[in-house]
Write an enzyme that holds these catalytic residues in place. Structure first.
Site, PDB file in Angstrom:
ATOM      1  N   GLU A  12       0.826  -1.204   0.000  1.00 18.75           N
ATOM      2  CA  GLU A  12       0.000   0.000   0.000  1.00 18.75           C
ATOM      3  C   GLU A  12       0.864   1.260   0.000  1.00 18.75           C
ATOM      4  OE1 GLU A  12      -3.972  -1.757   2.169  1.00 18.75           O
ATOM      5  OE2 GLU A  12      -2.136  -1.553   3.351  1.00 18.75           O
ATOM      6  N   GLU A  41      -3.473  -9.969   3.618  1.00 21.49           N
ATOM      7  CA  GLU A  41      -4.306  -9.763   4.805  1.00 21.49           C
ATOM      8  C   GLU A  41      -5.402 -10.816   4.970  1.00 21.49           C
ATOM      9  OE1 GLU A  41      -2.566  -5.616   4.253  1.00 21.49           O
ATOM     10  OE2 GLU A  41      -3.063  -7.357   3.016  1.00 21.49           O
TER      11      GLU A  41
END
Length: 255
Positions: free
Chosen positions: A110, A130
């Protein structure tokens, strides 16, 4: 800077190099590191002599994501107004290049996709794992990846949590360049190509690319005209034309 600091900065030829300096933890993001990156981004935009930023990690890894030890202590590796890592919600106005070695995973990916350009070592790995931990890539991963790569590929990465290598990352347009040597060297070469250009033109070009996808089709040229008008009447625009005519390098003033 001291090697004990979590973020190091140095300036080379108008380029601000920002290094996450937690190699013992694979540069996992902490509150202190996020604050250091945010401060560096503020500096990049504030200082006229800085043309381009590079974000990288020490010790052969870009960033492995959020520091889980800090998370368990209740620490959030975010900065108010800037989000995770001090950059994902509010990147700088000037160009920012990610130089990726090793892993860019979870929050590390990210961070990478918050940058405008990416140069990665050929052995680098990328992913948002995740879902494998019952979590969601909430710092921009599931929202921003579909803006940068095909939706079906973004869906694959998010739902499987699997990693991809630099070759596939290049093929899908996630990175600009895969290099055999140090990623930072490749990023510096790319930064030099950008820094050689008119700073006003570079800044506004980035702004239009980032913002125009949200503009209504009928408003696009009107909005663009408002942003580019000051560029076309700037001293730099006249200098660029004069330098071309006189067959010399331009002397940019940023105004």
């Amino acid at each position: 800077m001291s090697d004990t600091e979590e973020v190091l900065t140095q300036v080379e030829d108008g380029v601000l190099i920002v290094t996450i300096n937690r190699p013992e933890a694979k540069n996992a993001m902490t509150k202190a590191a996020a604050e250091g990156i945010a401060a560096a981004m503020d500096r990049l935009d504030a200082e006229d002599e800085l043309r381009v930023g590079i974000l990288t990690g020490a010790g052969g890894t870009f960033c492995s994501g959020m520091d889980l030890k800090g998370f368990l202590r209740g620490e959030s590796p975010t900065v108010e107004g800037r989000g995770f890592g001090g950059v994902v919600q509010a990147p700088p106005k000037k160009p920012l290049i990610a130089a990726v070695e090793g892993y860019a995973l979870a929050g590390g990916l990210e961070l990478m996709i918050a940058c405008d350009l990416v140069v990665a070592h050929k052995d680098a790995k990328f992913g948002i794992p995740e879902a494998k931990r019952g979590l969601v890539a909430a710092a921009g991963g599931v929202m921003m990846l579909p803006d940068q790569i095909p939706e079906r590929v973004a869906m694959e990465l998010a739902l499987t949590g699997d990693f991809i290598g630099a070759e596939r990352a290049y093929q899908i347009g996630l990175i600009n360049e895969s290099v055999d040597g140090p990623a930072l060297d490749g990023a510096k070469a790319l930064a030099a190509r950008i820094a050689a250009n008119g700073p006003l033109a570079v800044k506004v070009s980035k702004q239009i690319i980032k913002e125009s996808r949200g503009w209504a089709m009928e408003d696009r040229y009107k909005k663009q005209a408002e942003l580019i008008a000051p560029v076309f009447v700037s001293e730099d625009a006249r200098e660029g034309a004069a330098a071309f005519a006189e067959k010399r390098a331009p002397n940019w003033k940023g105004k």
